[in-house]
Design a protein around this motif. Structure first.
Motif, mmCIF file in Angstrom:
data_model
loop_
_atom_site.group_PDB
_atom_site.id
_atom_site.type_symbol
_atom_site.label_atom_id
_atom_site.label_comp_id
_atom_site.label_asym_id
_atom_site.label_seq_id
_atom_site.Cartn_x
_atom_site.Cartn_y
_atom_site.Cartn_z
ATOM 1 N N ARG A 64 0.795 -1.279 -0.136
ATOM 2 C CA ARG A 64 -0.025 -0.006 -0.024
ATOM 3 C C ARG A 64 0.651 1.344 -0.032
ATOM 4 N NH1 ARG A 64 -2.946 -1.463 4.078
ATOM 5 N NH2 ARG A 64 -4.519 -2.694 2.938
ATOM 6 N N ARG A 65 2.031 1.222 0.754
ATOM 7 C CA ARG A 65 2.826 2.433 0.878
ATOM 8 C C ARG A 65 3.621 2.591 -0.388
ATOM 9 N NH1 ARG A 65 5.001 1.285 5.466
ATOM 10 N NH2 ARG A 65 6.197 -0.523 4.617
ATOM 11 N N ALA A 66 3.898 1.667 -1.213
ATOM 12 C CA ALA A 66 4.551 1.838 -2.275
ATOM 13 C C ALA A 66 3.692 2.230 -3.543
ATOM 14 C CB ALA A 66 5.046 0.390 -2.750
ATOM 15 N N ALA A 67 2.321 1.759 -3.326
ATOM 16 C CA ALA A 67 1.512 2.129 -4.442
ATOM 17 C C ALA A 67 1.305 3.705 -4.054
ATOM 18 C CB ALA A 67 0.155 1.312 -4.220
ATOM 19 N N GLN A 68 1.144 4.147 -2.997
ATOM 20 C CA GLN A 68 0.915 5.464 -2.752
ATOM 21 C C GLN A 68 1.945 6.392 -3.130
ATOM 22 O OE1 GLN A 68 -2.622 5.680 -2.750
ATOM 23 N NE2 GLN A 68 -2.116 7.390 -1.291
ATOM 24 N N GLU A 69 3.314 5.882 -2.774
ATOM 25 C CA GLU A 69 4.414 6.650 -3.457
ATOM 26 C C GLU A 69 4.735 6.629 -4.798
ATOM 27 O OE1 GLU A 69 7.696 4.645 -1.382
ATOM 28 O OE2 GLU A 69 7.067 5.298 0.922
ATOM 29 N N ALA A 70 4.100 5.498 -5.469
ATOM 30 C CA ALA A 70 4.224 5.689 -6.881
ATOM 31 C C ALA A 70 3.196 6.639 -7.498
ATOM 32 C CB ALA A 70 4.092 4.196 -7.339
ATOM 33 N N ARG A 71 1.994 6.630 -7.002
ATOM 34 C CA ARG A 71 0.961 7.416 -7.460
ATOM 35 C C ARG A 71 1.525 9.126 -7.153
ATOM 36 N NH1 ARG A 71 -5.444 8.245 -5.853
ATOM 37 N NH2 ARG A 71 -5.780 9.453 -7.652
ATOM 38 N N GLU A 72 1.929 9.231 -6.071
ATOM 39 C CA GLU A 72 2.492 10.698 -5.748
ATOM 40 C C GLU A 72 3.452 11.186 -6.609
ATOM 41 O OE1 GLU A 72 3.135 10.586 -1.656
ATOM 42 O OE2 GLU A 72 1.071 10.384 -0.978
ATOM 43 N N ALA A 73 4.415 10.160 -6.994
ATOM 44 C CA ALA A 73 5.196 10.546 -7.952
ATOM 45 C C ALA A 73 4.756 10.597 -9.474
ATOM 46 C CB ALA A 73 6.322 9.222 -8.096
ATOM 47 N N ARG A 74 3.897 9.971 -9.859
ATOM 48 C CA ARG A 74 3.073 10.383 -11.149
ATOM 49 C C ARG A 74 2.178 11.450 -11.221
ATOM 50 N NH1 ARG A 74 1.602 4.906 -10.346
ATOM 51 N NH2 ARG A 74 -0.793 5.629 -10.439
ATOM 52 N N GLU A 75 1.604 11.543 -10.255
ATOM 53 C CA GLU A 75 0.717 12.740 -10.277
ATOM 54 C C GLU A 75 0.706 13.791 -9.227
ATOM 55 O OE1 GLU A 75 -3.313 10.830 -9.378
ATOM 56 O OE2 GLU A 75 -2.927 9.272 -11.096
ATOM 57 N N PRO A 76 0.499 15.000 -9.408
ATOM 58 C CA PRO A 76 0.669 16.159 -8.484
ATOM 59 C C PRO A 76 -0.170 15.915 -7.506
ATOM 60 C CG PRO A 76 -0.277 16.782 -10.638
ATOM 61 C CD PRO A 76 -0.035 15.555 -10.911
ATOM 62 N N ALA A 77 0.075 16.494 -6.205
ATOM 63 C CA ALA A 77 -0.893 16.361 -5.179
ATOM 64 C C ALA A 77 -2.201 17.109 -5.360
ATOM 65 C CB ALA A 77 -0.223 17.450 -3.988
ATOM 66 N N THR A 78 -3.112 16.763 -4.888
ATOM 67 C CA THR A 78 -4.557 17.156 -5.056
ATOM 68 C C THR A 78 -4.589 18.384 -4.631
ATOM 69 O OG1 THR A 78 -5.324 14.935 -4.592
ATOM 70 C CG2 THR A 78 -6.827 16.669 -4.435
ATOM 71 N N ALA A 79 -5.220 19.222 -5.453
ATOM 72 C CA ALA A 79 -5.278 20.712 -5.134
ATOM 73 C C ALA A 79 -6.016 21.031 -4.085
ATOM 74 C CB ALA A 79 -5.871 21.508 -6.490
ATOM 75 N N PRO A 80 -5.756 21.975 -3.098
ATOM 76 C CA PRO A 80 -6.739 22.275 -2.086
ATOM 77 C C PRO A 80 -8.203 22.529 -2.665
ATOM 78 C CG PRO A 80 -4.805 23.737 -1.978
ATOM 79 C CD PRO A 80 -4.564 23.100 -3.429
ATOM 80 N N GLY A 81 -8.913 21.931 -1.697
ATOM 81 C CA GLY A 81 -10.309 22.050 -1.942
ATOM 82 C C GLY A 81 -10.950 20.867 -2.925
ATOM 83 N N ARG A 82 -9.969 20.184 -3.540
ATOM 84 C CA ARG A 82 -10.301 19.120 -4.472
ATOM 85 C C ARG A 82 -10.245 17.734 -4.090
ATOM 86 N NH1 ARG A 82 -7.810 18.859 -10.314
ATOM 87 N NH2 ARG A 82 -9.118 17.039 -10.382
ATOM 88 N N ARG A 83 -11.297 17.053 -4.349
ATOM 89 C CA ARG A 83 -11.431 15.651 -3.722
ATOM 90 C C ARG A 83 -10.620 14.824 -4.623
ATOM 91 N NH1 ARG A 83 -16.858 14.063 -1.886
ATOM 92 N NH2 ARG A 83 -15.716 12.541 -0.819
ATOM 93 N N PRO A 84 -9.805 13.792 -4.009
ATOM 94 C CA PRO A 84 -9.321 12.744 -4.876
ATOM 95 C C PRO A 84 -10.218 11.807 -5.919
ATOM 96 C CG PRO A 84 -9.091 12.126 -2.669
ATOM 97 C CD PRO A 84 -9.825 13.310 -2.693
#
Length: 164
Positions: A64-84
């Motif tokens: 799960r940690r590796a999946a989250q890290e890979a996703r964060e590396a691929r996609e920019p962080a969710t903009a404030p006020g936006r939901r995933p």
């Protein structure tokens, strides 16, 4: 194809959907299938893929940690006020990614290769490993030797006493 799934395989797919939803992902990917396989459910004896993954050092937390890290590396962080992104656009059903669909097709081929009519967790694991991508990367990041894991999964699939 799901009519050919054993109870273990069906539970894996349902758990993969829960994992995708819980992580806020809009599609079920190979990592979610892997996380579904890692959950032995109520009866670990009916989930040999979970046992094999555990024996090779894979844990749900590490994947799960590796999946989250890979996703964060691929996609920019969710903009404030936006939901995933979630599968809500598609109702309660979350679709499979192209790679996860391929893994599911390969799981059927793996079952047929071992002369089985039903697809079980070991066949899904082999399908996920054959597709490579996120799940393989997560396993490698967690320190799992994927070649050794594949050999063990093949032994389990070969020895399975499920319906032929």
């Amino acid at each position: 194809m799901f009519e050919r799934f054993s109870g273990d395989a069906r539970r894996t797919v349902v758990q993969a959907q829960h994992e995708a939803r819980g992580l806020g992902h809009g599609r079920i990917g190979t990592v979610h299938l892997l996380l579904g396989l890692l959950d032995p459910g109520d009866d670990p004896a009916t989930a040999p893929a979970a046992r094999v993954l555990s024996e090779h050092g894979a844990t749900a937390e590490a994947v799960r940690r590796a999946a989250q890290e890979a996703r964060e590396a691929r996609e920019p962080a969710t903009a404030p006020g936006r939901r995933p992104r979630t599968g809500r656009l598609f109702g309660s059903h979350i679709p499979f990614s192209k790679r996860a669909k391929k893994a599911m097709e390969l799981s059927l081929r793996e079952a047929l290769r071992f002369d089985r009519r039903r697809i079980d967790g070991s066949h899904i694991l082999l399908g996920v490993l054959r597709t490579g991508g996120g799940a393989s990367g997560a396993l490698e990041q967690a320190g799992v030797d994927t070649d050794a894991l594949r050999r063990t999964a093949e032994q389990i699939a070969r020895a399975s006493d499920g319906p032929r």
